[in-house]
Design a protein around this motif. Structure first.
Motif, PDB file in Angstrom:
ATOM      1  N   LYS A   1      10.414 -36.342 -25.035  1.00 28.01           N
ATOM      2  CA  LYS A   1      10.470 -35.822 -26.684  1.00 28.01           C
ATOM      3  C   LYS A   1      11.983 -36.304 -26.756  1.00 28.01           C
ATOM      4  O   LYS A   1      13.057 -35.957 -25.745  1.00 28.01           O
ATOM      5  CB  LYS A   1      10.560 -34.213 -26.409  1.00 28.01           C
ATOM      6  CG  LYS A   1       8.868 -33.934 -26.256  1.00 28.01           C
ATOM      7  CD  LYS A   1       8.776 -32.466 -26.380  1.00 28.01           C
ATOM      8  CE  LYS A   1       7.435 -31.989 -25.664  1.00 28.01           C
ATOM      9  NZ  LYS A   1       7.774 -30.767 -24.940  1.00 28.01           N
ATOM     10  N   ASP A   2      12.203 -36.586 -28.084  1.00 25.23           N
ATOM     11  CA  ASP A   2      13.490 -36.685 -28.741  1.00 25.23           C
ATOM     12  C   ASP A   2      14.492 -35.497 -28.357  1.00 25.23           C
ATOM     13  O   ASP A   2      15.551 -35.980 -27.988  1.00 25.23           O
ATOM     14  CB  ASP A   2      13.558 -36.732 -30.333  1.00 25.23           C
ATOM     15  CG  ASP A   2      12.945 -38.136 -30.766  1.00 25.23           C
ATOM     16  OD1 ASP A   2      12.294 -38.956 -29.835  1.00 25.23           O
ATOM     17  OD2 ASP A   2      12.853 -38.182 -31.973  1.00 25.23           O
ATOM     18  N   GLU A   3      14.005 -34.240 -28.466  1.00 27.09           N
ATOM     19  CA  GLU A   3      15.072 -33.212 -28.194  1.00 27.09           C
ATOM     20  C   GLU A   3      15.193 -33.228 -26.619  1.00 27.09           C
ATOM     21  O   GLU A   3      16.362 -32.868 -26.322  1.00 27.09           O
ATOM     22  CB  GLU A   3      14.349 -31.686 -28.619  1.00 27.09           C
ATOM     23  CG  GLU A   3      12.996 -31.539 -27.717  1.00 27.09           C
ATOM     24  CD  GLU A   3      11.890 -31.263 -28.587  1.00 27.09           C
ATOM     25  OE1 GLU A   3      11.451 -32.100 -29.529  1.00 27.09           O
ATOM     26  OE2 GLU A   3      11.206 -30.216 -28.586  1.00 27.09           O
ATOM     27  N   ASP A   4      14.408 -33.673 -25.745  1.00 28.24           N
ATOM     28  CA  ASP A   4      14.778 -33.521 -24.150  1.00 28.24           C
ATOM     29  C   ASP A   4      15.867 -34.938 -23.992  1.00 28.24           C
ATOM     30  O   ASP A   4      16.444 -34.725 -22.999  1.00 28.24           O
ATOM     31  CB  ASP A   4      13.733 -33.844 -23.237  1.00 28.24           C
ATOM     32  CG  ASP A   4      12.722 -32.608 -23.196  1.00 28.24           C
ATOM     33  OD1 ASP A   4      13.378 -31.256 -23.672  1.00 28.24           O
ATOM     34  OD2 ASP A   4      11.723 -32.393 -22.869  1.00 28.24           O
ATOM     35  N   TRP A   5      15.752 -36.105 -24.797  1.00 26.16           N
ATOM     36  CA  TRP A   5      16.616 -36.874 -24.551  1.00 26.16           C
ATOM     37  C   TRP A   5      18.063 -36.433 -25.154  1.00 26.16           C
ATOM     38  O   TRP A   5      18.944 -36.371 -24.292  1.00 26.16           O
ATOM     39  CB  TRP A   5      16.064 -38.207 -25.570  1.00 26.16           C
ATOM     40  CG  TRP A   5      17.251 -39.384 -25.603  1.00 26.16           C
ATOM     41  CD1 TRP A   5      18.449 -39.351 -26.389  1.00 26.16           C
ATOM     42  CD2 TRP A   5      17.368 -40.381 -24.581  1.00 26.16           C
ATOM     43  NE1 TRP A   5      19.094 -40.458 -26.082  1.00 26.16           N
ATOM     44  CE2 TRP A   5      18.593 -40.913 -24.895  1.00 26.16           C
ATOM     45  CE3 TRP A   5      16.567 -40.968 -23.182  1.00 26.16           C
ATOM     46  CZ2 TRP A   5      18.762 -42.174 -24.404  1.00 26.16           C
ATOM     47  CZ3 TRP A   5      17.209 -41.752 -22.749  1.00 26.16           C
ATOM     48  CH2 TRP A   5      18.492 -42.708 -23.276  1.00 26.16           C
ATOM     49  N   ASP A   6      17.806 -36.032 -26.158  1.00 22.80           N
ATOM     50  CA  ASP A   6      19.367 -35.431 -27.008  1.00 22.80           C
ATOM     51  C   ASP A   6      19.898 -34.359 -25.802  1.00 22.80           C
ATOM     52  O   ASP A   6      21.242 -34.226 -25.732  1.00 22.80           O
ATOM     53  CB  ASP A   6      19.153 -34.924 -28.316  1.00 22.80           C
ATOM     54  CG  ASP A   6      18.580 -35.985 -29.254  1.00 22.80           C
ATOM     55  OD1 ASP A   6      19.028 -37.099 -28.901  1.00 22.80           O
ATOM     56  OD2 ASP A   6      18.140 -35.631 -30.355  1.00 22.80           O
TER      57      ASP A   6
ATOM     58  N   ASN B   1      16.293 -40.790 -19.407  1.00 21.92           N
ATOM     59  CA  ASN B   1      17.409 -39.697 -20.029  1.00 21.92           C
ATOM     60  C   ASN B   1      18.431 -39.327 -19.018  1.00 21.92           C
ATOM     61  O   ASN B   1      19.636 -39.589 -19.410  1.00 21.92           O
ATOM     62  CB  ASN B   1      16.650 -38.584 -20.798  1.00 21.92           C
ATOM     63  CG  ASN B   1      15.683 -37.764 -19.929  1.00 21.92           C
ATOM     64  OD1 ASN B   1      15.466 -38.104 -18.747  1.00 21.92           O
ATOM     65  ND2 ASN B   1      15.324 -36.887 -20.516  1.00 21.92           N
TER      66      ASN B   1
END
Ligand code: NAP
Length: 247
Positions: free
Chosen positions: A103-108, A154
């Motif tokens: 998920k984008d939030e887990d990458w970030d 990530n």
């Protein structure tokens, strides 16, 4: 006691590898700021262990991914101890998944804590070190940052980024007698690796020439070596502490 009179910040030192690093530096005479986000009770226990070694230990809650909190943490160390000699960027997290499912939030989040967190702390801590013309910055990366791993894009990107950060800062501040190195653990027995399935653990162990997981204290002893005069002519390096896993 070659770190007598020195002061260190160890990020994420309430447990695991960070805790062992804090204790190893204290054993060599350093006073320590123990940083954490959630584990206040654990951080206090580490500070008590430091005090039992005859050193000073203070705890400080700060999320390293937030620049203001990193600045406040360095200010707290300066206020309490009057100096800052050693910064160990150890705080790190994983949010593993295969690339289509990250998920984008887990990458970030992983990039923010593992990479931006180190940048935030270095930016704040390097000022007193530049003034003192002495400093040690040690970034805890991972063999995964060097060799990659399926399901950890990530995490691998954050840890590879940490190596680039290490080398650039080493070149920037070397003339001021500040060394900057990365330590790359392999498969170390902590909460982070506890959650792995028996099958994954078995596979990983098969690739380790020493045939066992490492202990957090086996990473800490290398950090303590780099932190002292013993490491005075080593900078910009990535030291593998992995039982031979990543040859
Ligand atoms: P761990 O047992 O999960 O401990 C992580 C520590 O980081 C805890 O003290 C945690 O504090 C702190 N932390 C998490 N997020 C933070 C944040 N945003 N700001 C400040 N502190 C934060 O991990 P570990 O296995 O000891 O790993 C330590 C470092 O070694 C990590 O950078 C990891 O990537 C690296 N590493 C570990 C292994 C391994 O096999 N274990 C291998 C290679 C590299 P709270 O509990 O208070 O949140």
């Amino acid at each position: 006691m070659y770190l007598n009179g020195k002061v260190a910040i160890v990020t994420g030192s309430s447990r695991g590898i960070g805790r062992s690093i804090a204790l190893a530096l204290a054993q060599q005479g350093a006073d320590i700021l123990v940083n954490y986000t959630k584990g206040e009770t654990e951080a206090k226990a580490v500070a008590n262990e430091i005090e039992a070694l005859g050193r000073k230990g203070i705890i400080f809650k700060a999320d390293v991914s937030i620049a203001e909190e990193a600045v406040n943490m360095v200010a707290a160390a300066m206020e309490h101890f009057g100096r800052l000699d050693i910064l160990v960027n150890n705080a790190g997290i994983t949010r593993d998944n295969l690339i289509p499912r990250i998920k984008d939030e887990d990458w970030d989040l992983v990039l923010s804590v593992n990479l931006k967190g180190a940048f935030n702390c270095i930016k704040a801590a390097v000022r007193p070190m530049l003034k003192a013309r002495w400093g040690r910055i040690i970034n805890i990366t991972s063999v995964i940052g060097v060799f990659g791993n399926p399901g950890q894009a990530n995490y691998a990107a954050s840890k590879a980024g940490l190596i680039g950060l290490t080398k650039s800062v080493a070149k920037e501040v070397g003339s001021r007698n500040i060394t900057v190195n990365a330590v790359a653990p392999g498969f170390i027995s902590t909460d982070m690796t506890e959650g792995l399935s028996e099958e994954t653990k078995k596979k990983l162990l098969a690739g380790i020439p020493l045939g066992r997981l490492g202990g957090p204290e086996e990473v800490a002893s290398v950090v303590a070596f780099l932190a002292g005069e013993s490491g005075s002519y080593i900078t910009g390096q990535v030291i593998m502490v992995d039982g031979g896993m990543a040859m």
